[in-house]
Design an enzyme around this catalytic site. Structure first.
Site, short mmCIF file in Angstrom:
data_model
loop_
_atom_site.label_atom_id
_atom_site.label_comp_id
_atom_site.label_asym_id
_atom_site.label_seq_id
_atom_site.Cartn_x
_atom_site.Cartn_y
_atom_site.Cartn_z
N GLU A 47 0.97 -1.30 0.06
CA GLU A 47 -0.06 0.09 -0.01
C GLU A 47 0.71 1.25 -0.03
O GLU A 47 1.69 1.50 0.82
CB GLU A 47 -0.92 0.09 1.30
CG GLU A 47 -1.72 1.25 1.34
CD GLU A 47 -2.53 1.38 2.50
OE1 GLU A 47 -2.82 2.47 3.00
OE2 GLU A 47 -2.66 0.27 3.19
N ARG A 51 0.47 10.33 0.35
CA ARG A 51 0.85 11.45 1.11
C ARG A 51 2.13 12.16 0.69
O ARG A 51 2.70 13.05 1.67
CB ARG A 51 1.26 10.65 2.52
CG ARG A 51 -0.23 10.12 3.23
CD ARG A 51 0.17 9.48 4.64
NE ARG A 51 -0.81 8.79 5.06
CZ ARG A 51 -0.79 7.93 6.39
NH1 ARG A 51 0.19 8.03 6.97
NH2 ARG A 51 -1.79 7.14 6.59
N LYS A 134 -11.32 -2.07 6.16
CA LYS A 134 -10.27 -1.42 7.09
C LYS A 134 -10.68 -0.91 8.04
O LYS A 134 -11.58 -0.09 8.26
CB LYS A 134 -9.37 -0.41 5.89
CG LYS A 134 -8.51 0.31 6.99
CD LYS A 134 -7.68 1.37 5.92
CE LYS A 134 -6.47 2.21 6.78
NZ LYS A 134 -5.92 3.09 6.07
#
Length: 213
Positions: A47, A51, A134
């Site tokens: 993943e 960011r 999640k």
């Protein structure tokens, strides 16, 4: 892609290994080497969080690594869905869930691991068709006991907890029936990335890959 199909594909990806590395990468030039180390250690699902300015280029580079399945994390908008699919992401992860983001992902055939932290959020996603979710942020929302409690009345949902997951508490999560895998950043710490110590990262990945069974 229907929500049910998207969730089924996300489940396949989550079952590849007990840990999904959550990666914040600032330099695309090291992306391929980093991915190769993690995949070699037994963690094929990666993943890459959106960011950093380099995130899309990082996804492009990691997508070239044989045996890897690269996804994008921190997806917040439909525009981000479009961008990560174009970059080669095979799945998406979001900290929460909105109708607009989920609809965009479904239209783009991007399997999603949508985030939830409360029973109502879990129920809403399940109602839409997402059985694999999640749980985020895991530690400050009660950790393993909270997931166990939610799972009692909602047994059809499987979770990938992320946020505060460590090598020390990961086994507790992974011992639970409604935990499919965990997400963690400890397998690729910034100091080892900066040092380009790919062997050390590969070893951390190998240790993480052995956490379940």
């Amino acid at each position: 892609m229907t929500p049910e199909a998207a969730s089924a594909e996300a489940e396949k990806i989550c079952r590849l290994a007990p840990v999904v590395p959550v990666l914040v990468v600032h330099d695309a030039s090291i992306a391929r080497a980093l991915a190769e180390a993690l995949v070699a250690g037994g963690l094929p699902a990666l993943e890459v969080t959106l960011r950093t300015p380099a995130a899309l280029d990082v996804i492009r580079e990691m997508a070239k690594v044989e045996g890897g399945v690269v996804g994008a994390g921190s997806i917040l908008t439909p525009a981000a869905v479009t961008a990560v699919v174009a970059a080669g992401a095979k799945f998406g992860v979001s900290p929460g869930a909105t109708d607009t983001v989920l609809s965009a992902a479904e239209q783009a055939d991007l399997p999603m691991l949508p985030g939830a932290a409360t029973a109502s959020e879990v129920m809403a996603l399940l109602e839409r068709g997402y059985r694999v979710q999640k749980f985020f942020p895991a530690s400050i929302n009660g950790g393993a006991p909270a997931i166990k409690a939610i799972g009692a009345p909602i047994p059809d949902v499987m979770f990938c907890p992320t946020g505060g997951v460590t090598p020390e508490n990961a086994p507790e999560y992974l011992s639970m029936k409604n935990i499919i895998c965990v997400g963690g950043s400890w397998v690729a710490p910034q100091n080892l990335i900066d040092a380009k110590d790919w062997k050390a990262i590969e070893e951390l990945a190998r240790e993480a890959a052995s956490l379940r069974g």
